[in-house]
Design a protein around this motif. Sequence first.
Motif, PDB file in Angstrom:
ATOM      1  N   GLY A 136       0.775  -1.232   0.000  1.00 40.49           N
ATOM      2  CA  GLY A 136       0.000   0.000   0.000  1.00 40.49           C
ATOM      3  C   GLY A 136       0.805   1.280   0.000  1.00 40.49           C
ATOM      4  O   GLY A 136       0.221   2.366  -0.010  1.00 40.49           O
ATOM      5  N   GLN A 137       2.124   1.197  -0.024  1.00 42.12           N
ATOM      6  CA  GLN A 137       2.944   2.405  -0.033  1.00 42.12           C
ATOM      7  C   GLN A 137       3.045   2.977  -1.446  1.00 42.12           C
ATOM      8  O   GLN A 137       3.109   2.237  -2.425  1.00 42.12           O
ATOM      9  CB  GLN A 137       4.344   2.101   0.498  1.00 42.12           C
ATOM     10  N   VAL A 138       3.057   4.304  -1.540  1.00 43.26           N
ATOM     11  CA  VAL A 138       3.128   4.997  -2.819  1.00 43.26           C
ATOM     12  C   VAL A 138       4.575   5.421  -3.073  1.00 43.26           C
ATOM     13  O   VAL A 138       5.298   5.809  -2.150  1.00 43.26           O
ATOM     14  CB  VAL A 138       2.185   6.219  -2.831  1.00 43.26           C
ATOM     15  N   SER A 139       5.004   5.343  -4.327  1.00 41.46           N
ATOM     16  CA  SER A 139       6.384   5.653  -4.703  1.00 41.46           C
ATOM     17  C   SER A 139       6.726   7.102  -4.383  1.00 41.46           C
ATOM     18  O   SER A 139       5.859   7.980  -4.345  1.00 41.46           O
ATOM     19  CB  SER A 139       6.595   5.384  -6.197  1.00 41.46           C
ATOM     20  N   ALA A 140       8.028   7.324  -4.205  1.00 43.34           N
ATOM     21  CA  ALA A 140       8.497   8.675  -3.875  1.00 43.34           C
ATOM     22  C   ALA A 140       8.948   9.438  -5.118  1.00 43.34           C
ATOM     23  O   ALA A 140       8.759  10.654  -5.210  1.00 43.34           O
ATOM     24  CB  ALA A 140       9.652   8.594  -2.878  1.00 43.34           C
ATOM     25  N   THR A 141       9.581   8.744  -6.074  1.00 42.18           N
ATOM     26  CA  THR A 141      10.069   9.423  -7.284  1.00 42.18           C
ATOM     27  C   THR A 141       9.677   8.639  -8.528  1.00 42.18           C
ATOM     28  O   THR A 141       9.499   7.414  -8.497  1.00 42.18           O
ATOM     29  CB  THR A 141      11.598   9.580  -7.260  1.00 42.18           C
ATOM     30  N   TRP A 142       9.579   9.383  -9.629  1.00 39.23           N
ATOM     31  CA  TRP A 142       9.231   8.817 -10.948  1.00 39.23           C
ATOM     32  C   TRP A 142      10.136   9.527 -11.950  1.00 39.23           C
ATOM     33  O   TRP A 142       9.954  10.699 -12.234  1.00 39.23           O
ATOM     34  CB  TRP A 142       7.755   9.079 -11.234  1.00 39.23           C
ATOM     35  N   THR A 143      11.135   8.837 -12.468  1.00 38.48           N
ATOM     36  CA  THR A 143      12.168   9.483 -13.277  1.00 38.48           C
ATOM     37  C   THR A 143      12.197   8.906 -14.679  1.00 38.48           C
ATOM     38  O   THR A 143      12.366   7.693 -14.866  1.00 38.48           O
ATOM     39  CB  THR A 143      13.552   9.291 -12.632  1.00 38.48           C
ATOM     40  N   ASP A 144      12.029   9.766 -15.675  1.00 42.27           N
ATOM     41  CA  ASP A 144      12.176   9.358 -17.076  1.00 42.27           C
ATOM     42  C   ASP A 144      13.668   9.338 -17.428  1.00 42.27           C
ATOM     43  O   ASP A 144      14.406  10.268 -17.085  1.00 42.27           O
ATOM     44  CB  ASP A 144      11.454  10.326 -18.010  1.00 42.27           C
ATOM     45  N   CYS A 145      14.101   8.293 -18.130  1.00 41.51           N
ATOM     46  CA  CYS A 145      15.515   8.190 -18.488  1.00 41.51           C
ATOM     47  C   CYS A 145      15.658   7.363 -19.758  1.00 41.51           C
ATOM     48  O   CYS A 145      14.666   6.855 -20.309  1.00 41.51           O
ATOM     49  CB  CYS A 145      16.317   7.560 -17.345  1.00 41.51           C
ATOM     50  N   VAL A 146      16.876   7.233 -20.218  1.00 43.24           N
ATOM     51  CA  VAL A 146      17.191   6.404 -21.381  1.00 43.24           C
ATOM     52  C   VAL A 146      18.226   5.376 -20.958  1.00 43.24           C
ATOM     53  O   VAL A 146      19.294   5.739 -20.453  1.00 43.24           O
ATOM     54  CB  VAL A 146      17.733   7.253 -22.544  1.00 43.24           C
ATOM     55  N   GLN A 147      17.911   4.101 -21.146  1.00 38.89           N
ATOM     56  CA  GLN A 147      18.822   3.017 -20.805  1.00 38.89           C
ATOM     57  C   GLN A 147      19.112   2.198 -22.054  1.00 38.89           C
ATOM     58  O   GLN A 147      18.199   1.660 -22.678  1.00 38.89           O
ATOM     59  CB  GLN A 147      18.218   2.115 -19.718  1.00 38.89           C
ATOM     60  N   LYS A 148      20.376   2.156 -22.453  1.00 41.06           N
ATOM     61  CA  LYS A 148      20.808   1.424 -23.642  1.00 41.06           C
ATOM     62  C   LYS A 148      20.020   1.868 -24.874  1.00 41.06           C
ATOM     63  O   LYS A 148      19.613   1.042 -25.711  1.00 41.06           O
ATOM     64  CB  LYS A 148      20.674  -0.085 -23.431  1.00 41.06           C
ATOM     65  N   GLY A 149      19.766   3.171 -24.954  1.00 45.76           N
ATOM     66  CA  GLY A 149      19.082   3.717 -26.113  1.00 45.76           C
ATOM     67  C   GLY A 149      17.580   3.579 -26.097  1.00 45.76           C
ATOM     68  O   GLY A 149      16.919   3.918 -27.073  1.00 45.76           O
ATOM     69  N   THR A 150      17.000   3.112 -24.995  1.00 45.54           N
ATOM     70  CA  THR A 150      15.555   2.896 -24.909  1.00 45.54           C
ATOM     71  C   THR A 150      14.970   3.733 -23.785  1.00 45.54           C
ATOM     72  O   THR A 150      15.547   3.800 -22.696  1.00 45.54           O
ATOM     73  CB  THR A 150      15.248   1.400 -24.643  1.00 45.54           C
ATOM     74  N   ASP A 151      13.842   4.371 -24.053  1.00 46.25           N
ATOM     75  CA  ASP A 151      13.170   5.172 -23.022  1.00 46.25           C
ATOM     76  C   ASP A 151      12.649   4.263 -21.915  1.00 46.25           C
ATOM     77  O   ASP A 151      11.949   3.276 -22.170  1.00 46.25           O
ATOM     78  CB  ASP A 151      11.999   5.952 -23.639  1.00 46.25           C
ATOM     79  N   LYS A 152      12.991   4.602 -20.677  1.00 47.28           N
ATOM     80  CA  LYS A 152      12.573   3.833 -19.514  1.00 47.28           C
ATOM     81  C   LYS A 152      12.083   4.778 -18.420  1.00 47.28           C
ATOM     82  O   LYS A 152      12.315   5.993 -18.473  1.00 47.28           O
ATOM     83  CB  LYS A 152      13.736   2.989 -18.971  1.00 47.28           C
ATOM     84  N   ILE A 153      11.451   4.197 -17.430  1.00 47.52           N
ATOM     85  CA  ILE A 153      10.987   4.942 -16.256  1.00 47.52           C
ATOM     86  C   ILE A 153      11.494   4.216 -15.022  1.00 47.52           C
ATOM     87  O   ILE A 153      11.262   3.010 -14.862  1.00 47.52           O
ATOM     88  CB  ILE A 153       9.457   5.040 -16.212  1.00 47.52           C
ATOM     89  N   VAL A 154      12.205   4.936 -14.163  1.00 45.60           N
ATOM     90  CA  VAL A 154      12.721   4.366 -12.915  1.00 45.60           C
ATOM     91  C   VAL A 154      11.870   4.896 -11.772  1.00 45.60           C
ATOM     92  O   VAL A 154      11.747   6.112 -11.571  1.00 45.60           O
ATOM     93  CB  VAL A 154      14.204   4.730 -12.706  1.00 45.60           C
ATOM     94  N   ILE A 155      11.286   3.966 -11.036  1.00 46.07           N
ATOM     95  CA  ILE A 155      10.383   4.318  -9.928  1.00 46.07           C
ATOM     96  C   ILE A 155      11.046   3.901  -8.620  1.00 46.07           C
ATOM     97  O   ILE A 155      11.480   2.753  -8.476  1.00 46.07           O
ATOM     98  CB  ILE A 155       9.024   3.615 -10.074  1.00 46.07           C
ATOM     99  N   THR A 156      11.133   4.824  -7.679  1.00 42.94           N
ATOM    100  CA  THR A 156      11.807   4.569  -6.405  1.00 42.94           C
ATOM    101  C   THR A 156      10.848   4.830  -5.253  1.00 42.94           C
ATOM    102  O   THR A 156      10.090   5.817  -5.255  1.00 42.94           O
ATOM    103  CB  THR A 156      13.039   5.474  -6.259  1.00 42.94           C
ATOM    104  N   PHE A 157      10.905   3.947  -4.273  1.00 40.39           N
ATOM    105  CA  PHE A 157      10.122   4.118  -3.050  1.00 40.39           C
ATOM    106  C   PHE A 157      11.020   4.695  -1.958  1.00 40.39           C
ATOM    107  O   PHE A 157      12.236   4.486  -1.949  1.00 40.39           O
ATOM    108  CB  PHE A 157       9.518   2.786  -2.607  1.00 40.39           C
ATOM    109  N   ALA A 158      10.424   5.411  -1.029  1.00 46.25           N
ATOM    110  CA  ALA A 158      11.186   6.087   0.019  1.00 46.25           C
ATOM    111  C   ALA A 158      11.731   5.081   1.026  1.00 46.25           C
ATOM    112  O   ALA A 158      11.039   4.139   1.431  1.00 46.25           O
ATOM    113  CB  ALA A 158      10.310   7.118   0.730  1.00 46.25           C
ATOM    114  N   ALA A 159      12.989   5.280   1.416  1.00 53.69           N
ATOM    115  CA  ALA A 159      13.593   4.400   2.412  1.00 53.69           C
ATOM    116  C   ALA A 159      12.834   4.474   3.730  1.00 53.69           C
ATOM    117  O   ALA A 159      12.729   3.478   4.462  1.00 53.69           O
ATOM    118  CB  ALA A 159      15.052   4.790   2.622  1.00 53.69           C
ATOM    119  N   ALA A 160      12.280   5.650   4.040  1.00 57.76           N
ATOM    120  CA  ALA A 160      11.530   5.797   5.298  1.00 57.76           C
ATOM    121  C   ALA A 160      10.286   4.923   5.318  1.00 57.76           C
ATOM    122  O   ALA A 160       9.818   4.523   6.404  1.00 57.76           O
ATOM    123  CB  ALA A 160      11.143   7.268   5.482  1.00 57.76           C
TER     124      ALA A 160
END
Length: 588
Positions: free
Chosen positions: A444-468
Amino acid sequence: MVSLKAVAWPEPDPVVASAVRRIFRCKDLPLAVAVRDEFGELFSDALFAEAFLARGRPAWSPGRLALVTVLQKAENLTDRAAEHAVATRLDWRYALGLGLDEDGFDASVLSEFRTRVVEHHLEEQVLAALLAALAERGLVEAGGRQRTDSTHVIAAVRDLNRLELAGEAVRAAAEALAAATPGWLAAQVDIADWTLRYGHRVDSWRLPASKTKRDALALSYGRDGFALVAAVFDGPGPHWLRELPAVQALRVIMLQNYTRTADATGREVVKRREASPEGEGLPPAHLRLGSPYDTDARWGGKKVGDEDVFWWGYKVHVSETCDDPGSGPGPGGQDGGNDQVSPPAQALHVITNVVTTHGGVVDNTMTGPIHNDLAGKGLTPARHYVDAGYPSAEHLVTAQREHGITIVAPIRIDSSAQARAAAGFARADFGIDFDTRTATCPAGQVSATWTDCVQKGTDKIVITFAAADCRPCPSRTDCTSSKRGYRQITIGTREAFTAQTAARATQTDTDWKQDYKRRAGIEGTINQIGDVTGIRRARYRGLPKTHADHITAACAINLIRWHAWTNNHLQGRTRTSHLTRLQAALAA
């Protein structure tokens, strides 16, 4: 210097035609005769006009030479055997329009023709012309279904071990320089000494058994190689020596096998490269040369069943139509245009595209280029059947958006540690909301960050949850073992993620599995090409000539299939052994 004046092919000689009809009056006509009767001037001289000059010695008809190379491939003949067939066989003379008293050509003409075609990038012309002729007869068209797979191609030259490679690279460069500028080479090296070491191929004599002696020999090769490269590139010799293929290969092979440093006194020290954590290791296999005589061949790997197959050479990707009888183009099909003709017992499966790469290119990188090639031919399929090595989530989207192609393939499952272990929270257990740019974990926890990036030439999204949120969570051990104490997941863009999720859900359906069985037929096609034309072993050195050979092989198989199809000869079924039949009977 040869010139070309494009002219129409001569009609079959009446005497030859009469003899052919009389010999085969109660039999199916031979392939060469049937091709000439149906397609006439299949490969016109104009297709190859840019490879010839306007003035000079007249060339033998390149269009007819193209037909000879295809017929040659259909019977897997050498150049001399093909030239002999032209000289002695009535069916080949009929196809080429040669009379009984007309001379053919020397066998070397075929090699010269192939070289000229490759140098002017005309190798695709023969397949394009054949596909156009089949399309005119309603036997191939855009839409429908196609399937693709790849197979290995072993290089025409031997793969050498590192010691042999170093010595043979020096020898090959010395041979090339001795032929090009003997006086210059004699001024650079001690010819008598070098003749002792490089007068014979390195793999033609036994290498020293002692490791100490082998290491000393390797360093000797390295010093000689660097000295020769320095003389060519830094000396006062002709600049064009640098462009010799053997010299270019030597330069690369020296760099990939040796290092050069200077000691405290400034003396040059040559050492062999070894795999080591210090960073002086060997280059990766897909970049490493294995012979100075074929610099395009590379090590490749492919999973065949449960086994991993490795080879040194190339890889060829073959695409073909795979519509059912009566459902596609041709007699009795939806576009056959003749309601009085009953559907054939089997559909004509036409090879539509061939792509050749070096052995280290993975299948996944060729999905887009194959679709582009098919689109360029006007033969884009509606459904494309491939194995799991070809598609990615991004390919599903791109193929549909750019070409209207639906890729039918098993999409690889979640590769996260949790999914592999079938325990804990896999990536698929997270709820993804692209509108709010958030993800929700199973706890039930909601992610803290949502980052658009490019990995190996492909558009990706990295989602991170808060350590707290993650560290005190009672389910943290089910979610992540990261020392950072929080979970991070990577997904594709909205379109890619949606397409991937839908594909994974669909591929478990019974109807999808039944439809996907269609892909298995490409294995038989590749076996047929391998058995008939021998494409699994390259006949020529270099990627361009190898690819041209594969194009010719595809044309040969298309004509063989067309010939069998028009004579209502059904494709052979997989043989069943007596033991297999007995087992099936006992099981029943």
